[in-house]
Each structure stands twice: as C-alpha cells, then as structure tokens.
Design a protein around this motif. Structure first.
Motif, PDB file in Angstrom:
ATOM      1  N   MET A  63      14.463 -26.495  23.606  1.00  0.00           N
ATOM      2  CA  MET A  63      15.077 -27.592  24.340  1.00  0.00           C
ATOM      3  C   MET A  63      16.549 -27.288  24.532  1.00  0.00           C
ATOM      4  SD  MET A  63      15.476 -30.635  21.512  1.00  0.00           S
ATOM      5  CE  MET A  63      13.709 -30.673  21.141  1.00  0.00           C
ATOM      6  N   ARG A  64      17.131 -27.891  25.526  1.00  0.00           N
ATOM      7  CA  ARG A  64      18.551 -27.694  25.791  1.00  0.00           C
ATOM      8  C   ARG A  64      19.278 -29.003  25.519  1.00  0.00           C
ATOM      9  NH1 ARG A  64      20.240 -24.808  31.260  1.00  0.00           N
ATOM     10  NH2 ARG A  64      19.292 -23.113  30.060  1.00  0.00           N
ATOM     11  N   ARG A  65      20.352 -28.923  24.746  1.00  0.00           N
ATOM     12  CA  ARG A  65      21.118 -30.106  24.393  1.00  0.00           C
ATOM     13  C   ARG A  65      22.585 -29.899  24.726  1.00  0.00           C
ATOM     14  NH1 ARG A  65      17.884 -34.461  23.492  1.00  0.00           N
ATOM     15  NH2 ARG A  65      16.357 -34.094  21.846  1.00  0.00           N
ATOM     16  N   GLU A  66      23.272 -30.971  25.103  1.00  0.00           N
ATOM     17  CA  GLU A  66      24.710 -30.919  25.290  1.00  0.00           C
ATOM     18  C   GLU A  66      25.392 -31.318  23.986  1.00  0.00           C
ATOM     19  OE1 GLU A  66      26.112 -33.255  28.505  1.00  0.00           O
ATOM     20  OE2 GLU A  66      25.180 -32.012  30.053  1.00  0.00           O
ATOM     21  N   VAL A  67      26.445 -30.606  23.634  1.00  0.00           N
ATOM     22  CA  VAL A  67      27.251 -30.938  22.461  1.00  0.00           C
ATOM     23  C   VAL A  67      28.640 -31.325  22.943  1.00  0.00           C
ATOM     24  CG1 VAL A  67      28.214 -30.135  20.285  1.00  0.00           C
ATOM     25  CG2 VAL A  67      25.962 -29.335  21.018  1.00  0.00           C
ATOM     26  N   LEU A  68      29.124 -32.446  22.456  1.00  0.00           N
ATOM     27  CA  LEU A  68      30.456 -32.913  22.820  1.00  0.00           C
ATOM     28  C   LEU A  68      31.455 -32.364  21.807  1.00  0.00           C
ATOM     29  CD1 LEU A  68      32.134 -34.770  24.686  1.00  0.00           C
ATOM     30  CD2 LEU A  68      31.641 -36.647  23.103  1.00  0.00           C
ATOM     31  N   PHE A  69      32.355 -31.485  22.260  1.00  0.00           N
ATOM     32  CA  PHE A  69      33.360 -30.907  21.375  1.00  0.00           C
ATOM     33  C   PHE A  69      34.728 -31.517  21.689  1.00  0.00           C
ATOM     34  CE2 PHE A  69      30.246 -27.374  21.212  1.00  0.00           C
ATOM     35  CZ  PHE A  69      30.135 -27.262  19.833  1.00  0.00           C
ATOM     36  N   PHE A  70      35.421 -31.961  20.649  1.00  0.00           N
ATOM     37  CA  PHE A  70      36.765 -32.506  20.792  1.00  0.00           C
ATOM     38  C   PHE A  70      37.783 -31.441  20.419  1.00  0.00           C
ATOM     39  CE2 PHE A  70      34.005 -36.064  19.373  1.00  0.00           C
ATOM     40  CZ  PHE A  70      34.031 -36.810  20.545  1.00  0.00           C
ATOM     41  N   ASP A  71      38.956 -31.466  21.060  1.00  0.00           N
ATOM     42  CA  ASP A  71      39.994 -30.491  20.742  1.00  0.00           C
ATOM     43  C   ASP A  71      40.495 -30.657  19.313  1.00  0.00           C
ATOM     44  OD1 ASP A  71      39.912 -29.231  23.179  1.00  0.00           O
ATOM     45  OD2 ASP A  71      41.508 -30.445  24.058  1.00  0.00           O
ATOM     46  N   ASN A  72      40.584 -31.922  18.856  1.00  0.00           N
ATOM     47  CA  ASN A  72      41.101 -32.204  17.514  1.00  0.00           C
ATOM     48  C   ASN A  72      40.295 -33.320  16.867  1.00  0.00           C
ATOM     49  OD1 ASN A  72      43.721 -30.540  17.302  1.00  0.00           O
ATOM     50  ND2 ASN A  72      43.941 -31.576  19.288  1.00  0.00           N
ATOM     51  N   PRO A  73      40.289 -33.376  15.540  1.00  0.00           N
ATOM     52  CA  PRO A  73      39.576 -34.437  14.840  1.00  0.00           C
ATOM     53  C   PRO A  73      40.374 -35.735  14.837  1.00  0.00           C
ATOM     54  CG  PRO A  73      40.664 -33.019  13.257  1.00  0.00           C
ATOM     55  CD  PRO A  73      40.907 -32.419  14.613  1.00  0.00           C
ATOM     56  N   GLY A  74      39.725 -36.822  14.462  1.00  0.00           N
ATOM     57  CA  GLY A  74      40.436 -38.083  14.308  1.00  0.00           C
ATOM     58  C   GLY A  74      39.792 -39.253  15.035  1.00  0.00           C
ATOM     59  N   PRO A  75      40.300 -40.451  14.774  1.00  0.00           N
ATOM     60  CA  PRO A  75      39.713 -41.676  15.328  1.00  0.00           C
ATOM     61  C   PRO A  75      39.802 -41.815  16.834  1.00  0.00           C
ATOM     62  CG  PRO A  75      41.806 -42.140  14.208  1.00  0.00           C
ATOM     63  CD  PRO A  75      41.435 -40.733  13.868  1.00  0.00           C
ATOM     64  N   VAL A  76      40.679 -41.038  17.485  1.00  0.00           N
ATOM     65  CA  VAL A  76      40.795 -41.100  18.939  1.00  0.00           C
ATOM     66  C   VAL A  76      39.477 -40.710  19.618  1.00  0.00           C
ATOM     67  CG1 VAL A  76      41.594 -38.730  19.219  1.00  0.00           C
ATOM     68  CG2 VAL A  76      42.264 -40.467  20.886  1.00  0.00           C
ATOM     69  N   ASN A  77      38.606 -40.041  18.886  1.00  0.00           N
ATOM     70  CA  ASN A  77      37.336 -39.573  19.437  1.00  0.00           C
ATOM     71  C   ASN A  77      36.191 -40.571  19.270  1.00  0.00           C
ATOM     72  OD1 ASN A  77      38.476 -36.930  20.016  1.00  0.00           O
ATOM     73  ND2 ASN A  77      38.380 -36.553  17.811  1.00  0.00           N
ATOM     74  N   THR A  78      36.464 -41.718  18.663  1.00  0.00           N
ATOM     75  CA  THR A  78      35.399 -42.665  18.318  1.00  0.00           C
ATOM     76  C   THR A  78      34.572 -43.086  19.523  1.00  0.00           C
ATOM     77  OG1 THR A  78      36.720 -43.501  16.458  1.00  0.00           O
ATOM     78  CG2 THR A  78      34.881 -44.867  17.207  1.00  0.00           C
ATOM     79  N   ASN A  79      35.210 -43.481  20.605  1.00  0.00           N
ATOM     80  CA  ASN A  79      34.464 -43.928  21.783  1.00  0.00           C
ATOM     81  C   ASN A  79      33.561 -42.821  22.321  1.00  0.00           C
ATOM     82  OD1 ASN A  79      35.510 -46.521  21.800  1.00  0.00           O
ATOM     83  ND2 ASN A  79      37.200 -46.000  23.171  1.00  0.00           N
ATOM     84  N   GLY A  80      34.072 -41.596  22.346  1.00  0.00           N
ATOM     85  CA  GLY A  80      33.269 -40.481  22.828  1.00  0.00           C
ATOM     86  C   GLY A  80      32.036 -40.248  21.973  1.00  0.00           C
ATOM     87  N   VAL A  81      32.212 -40.356  20.657  1.00  0.00           N
ATOM     88  CA  VAL A  81      31.085 -40.178  19.740  1.00  0.00           C
ATOM     89  C   VAL A  81      30.032 -41.260  19.972  1.00  0.00           C
ATOM     90  CG1 VAL A  81      30.356 -40.253  17.324  1.00  0.00           C
ATOM     91  CG2 VAL A  81      32.403 -38.982  17.962  1.00  0.00           C
ATOM     92  N   ILE A  82      30.477 -42.507  20.062  1.00  0.00           N
ATOM     93  CA  ILE A  82      29.530 -43.608  20.239  1.00  0.00           C
ATOM     94  C   ILE A  82      28.755 -43.464  21.543  1.00  0.00           C
ATOM     95  CG2 ILE A  82      29.301 -46.112  20.522  1.00  0.00           C
ATOM     96  CD1 ILE A  82      31.673 -46.453  18.631  1.00  0.00           C
ATOM     97  N   GLU A  83      29.429 -43.079  22.612  1.00  0.00           N
ATOM     98  CA  GLU A  83      28.748 -42.903  23.890  1.00  0.00           C
ATOM     99  C   GLU A  83      27.725 -41.771  23.813  1.00  0.00           C
ATOM    100  OE1 GLU A  83      28.677 -44.578  26.771  1.00  0.00           O
ATOM    101  OE2 GLU A  83      29.800 -46.102  25.657  1.00  0.00           O
ATOM    102  N   ALA A  84      28.098 -40.677  23.164  1.00  0.00           N
ATOM    103  CA  ALA A  84      27.174 -39.548  23.021  1.00  0.00           C
ATOM    104  C   ALA A  84      25.961 -39.937  22.177  1.00  0.00           C
ATOM    105  CB  ALA A  84      27.894 -38.354  22.395  1.00  0.00           C
ATOM    106  N   VAL A  85      26.197 -40.680  21.112  1.00  0.00           N
ATOM    107  CA  VAL A  85      25.102 -41.146  20.252  1.00  0.00           C
ATOM    108  C   VAL A  85      24.199 -42.116  21.008  1.00  0.00           C
ATOM    109  CG1 VAL A  85      24.549 -42.576  18.233  1.00  0.00           C
ATOM    110  CG2 VAL A  85      26.274 -40.765  18.061  1.00  0.00           C
ATOM    111  N   LYS A  86      24.805 -42.972  21.795  1.00  0.00           N
ATOM    112  CA  LYS A  86      24.020 -43.940  22.576  1.00  0.00           C
ATOM    113  C   LYS A  86      23.073 -43.219  23.525  1.00  0.00           C
ATOM    114  CE  LYS A  86      24.548 -48.084  25.442  1.00  0.00           C
ATOM    115  NZ  LYS A  86      25.530 -49.028  26.035  1.00  0.00           N
ATOM    116  N   GLU A  87      23.576 -42.200  24.205  1.00  0.00           N
ATOM    117  CA  GLU A  87      22.735 -41.445  25.126  1.00  0.00           C
ATOM    118  C   GLU A  87      21.603 -40.744  24.385  1.00  0.00           C
ATOM    119  OE1 GLU A  87      22.770 -41.387  28.522  1.00  0.00           O
ATOM    120  OE2 GLU A  87      24.170 -43.053  28.153  1.00  0.00           O
ATOM    121  N   ARG A  88      21.915 -40.192  23.205  1.00  0.00           N
ATOM    122  CA  ARG A  88      20.868 -39.523  22.413  1.00  0.00           C
ATOM    123  C   ARG A  88      19.845 -40.530  21.907  1.00  0.00           C
ATOM    124  NH1 ARG A  88      17.145 -37.844  20.747  1.00  0.00           N
ATOM    125  NH2 ARG A  88      16.678 -36.098  19.344  1.00  0.00           N
ATOM    126  N   ALA A  89      20.292 -41.692  21.479  1.00  0.00           N
ATOM    127  CA  ALA A  89      19.390 -42.712  20.940  1.00  0.00           C
ATOM    128  C   ALA A  89      18.458 -43.270  22.003  1.00  0.00           C
ATOM    129  CB  ALA A  89      20.201 -43.832  20.304  1.00  0.00           C
TER     130      ALA A  89
END
Length: 223
Positions: A5-31
């Motif tokens: 299977m082919r999956r997209e991975v969301l990579f952030f330039d840096n760690p931290g809470p600024v990425n929260t919305n991106g993570v939630i959206e990616a998880v929502k699409e996967r769920a």
C-alpha cells in the motif's frame, strides 16, 4: 504475489506544538478509512486530547487521553490530577477515557530510576532508542499505547493510532499494534509491539536530557 500500500507521511521541519493542527488533520484523514477503532493521545493537561476529540467527533473511534500519574507530584510543576476542571468535564462528556493512574511504562519504574546510578535497564534502552530515532514524540506515542493497554483502556494486539508531542501539543502520530509492556519482546510475534505506519513526524528531533534529579532540558539534533 506482493501486497503493498502507499501512504503519505506528513513531515514537519521542526518539532513542537505549532504542528498540532497538522497532526490532527492527518489523523482525521487516516481515521476516516474506518479500520482503526482506537486513538490514544498523550496529553498531560488534556487540552490536546480535547482538541482531537472535538475534531474527530462523529467518527467511529474511541479516544483515550493518557496523562501523568500521581507519582509525577514529586516534580514541582505537576499537581495531580493534571487533567482537571472544565477540560476534564468536557472530555468526560465526549466519552474520552482518561488514563492518569498508570505509571509511565518507559520512565516511572524502579529499574528506570536506577539508570541515574549506572544500572542500564531494558526500559531505559528502549526509551533512549526511540528518542534517538524519532524524538520525544515517537517515544511518547509508543509509551502511551503501552500505558493505555496496560490499564485496559484499549484492547491488546489491536491496530491503534497514537498521538504525542514535544513539550506540549502534538507533532507525531503513528499506527501501531497495542500490547502489554511485558509482551513488547514476546516470543509470540502476534503479541509483540509493532509499528505499522508513521502518519506524521518532525524531521528535526528533540528529546529530553536529564540535567539533575527531576530537572530536564531539551537536546536538539543538528541538521
């Protein structure tokens, strides 16, 4: 026949809470694919878990908030329970299971505490390996699944999404097989922990570095 299977991975330039919305959206699409029934969120105050629960409302998934146990009261910055007041009430209204009585599998153990005196236990090696490979978010997302399984909040040996962050918020999400901590290295491969997918992760990693008993600072990798 090769099945893949082919999956997209969301990579952030840096760690931290600024990425929260991106993570939630990616998880929502996967769920939305419907094959994952449980989502674990490492969330000390419950704020990130609440955001996940609110934005994923309507999906056929149970959500678990993994917070700190009573033993964290040895640190001045934590007062148990960490999830409290209006946030706790809203989580309970949304049927979010709050795990806050289970010690952290990879840090709140007798053997892990002995690491500062030169004894190197298995839990320390596992934690340090996860930190080095994926940063604090990966280590914590794995730990949150083990804790949630250990206390019965999610079933064992089940594909589960786990969300965690670096310091606060979220910057990492994975799909992994849930299992009990004693089964991580089980001789039975069906019971072993397995990392199935990476949904989101920062490219540059940070992890905690102990500078004294109960005192931590962030150590950052250099690109």
């Amino acid at each position: 026949m090769v099945i893949c299977m082919r999956r997209e991975v969301l990579f952030f330039d840096n760690p931290g809470p600024v990425n929260t919305n991106g993570v939630i959206e990616a998880v929502k699409e996967r769920a939305k694919e419907g094959d994952i029934g449980h989502i674990v969120v490492a969330s000390i105050s419950g704020k990130t878990a609440l955001r996940v629960a609110q934005q994923l409302r309507g999906l056929n998934t149970s959500i678990v908030c993994v917070s700190g146990p009573p033993s964290w009261s040895i640190f001045e910055e934590y007062v148990y329970p960490m999830v409290k007041g209006e946030i706790r009430e809203k989580l309970e209204e949304l049927k979010v299971i709050i795990v806050d009585k289970t010690p952290s599998t990879l840090s709140d153990t007798i053997e892990y505490g002995l690491a500062r005196y030169g004894y190197i236990p298995a839990s320390f090696v596992v934690a340090e390996t996860l930190l080095a490979i994926g940063g604090y978010g990966l280590k914590t997302s794995v730990e949150a699944i083990l804790m949630a399984t250990d206390c019965g909040a999610i079933p064992a040996y089940t594909p589960t999404i786990s969300i965690a962050g670096t310091g606060s918020g979220a910057d990492t999400a994975i799909v992994a097989k849930s299992t009990y901590p004693p089964c991580v290295f089980s001789k039975d491969s069906n019971k072993r922990f397995q990392l199935f997918e990476i949904i989101a992760m920062p490219r540059v990693k940070k992890w905690y570095k102990e500078i004294g008993i109960g005192e931590f600072s962030f150590y950052e990798t250099k690109t």
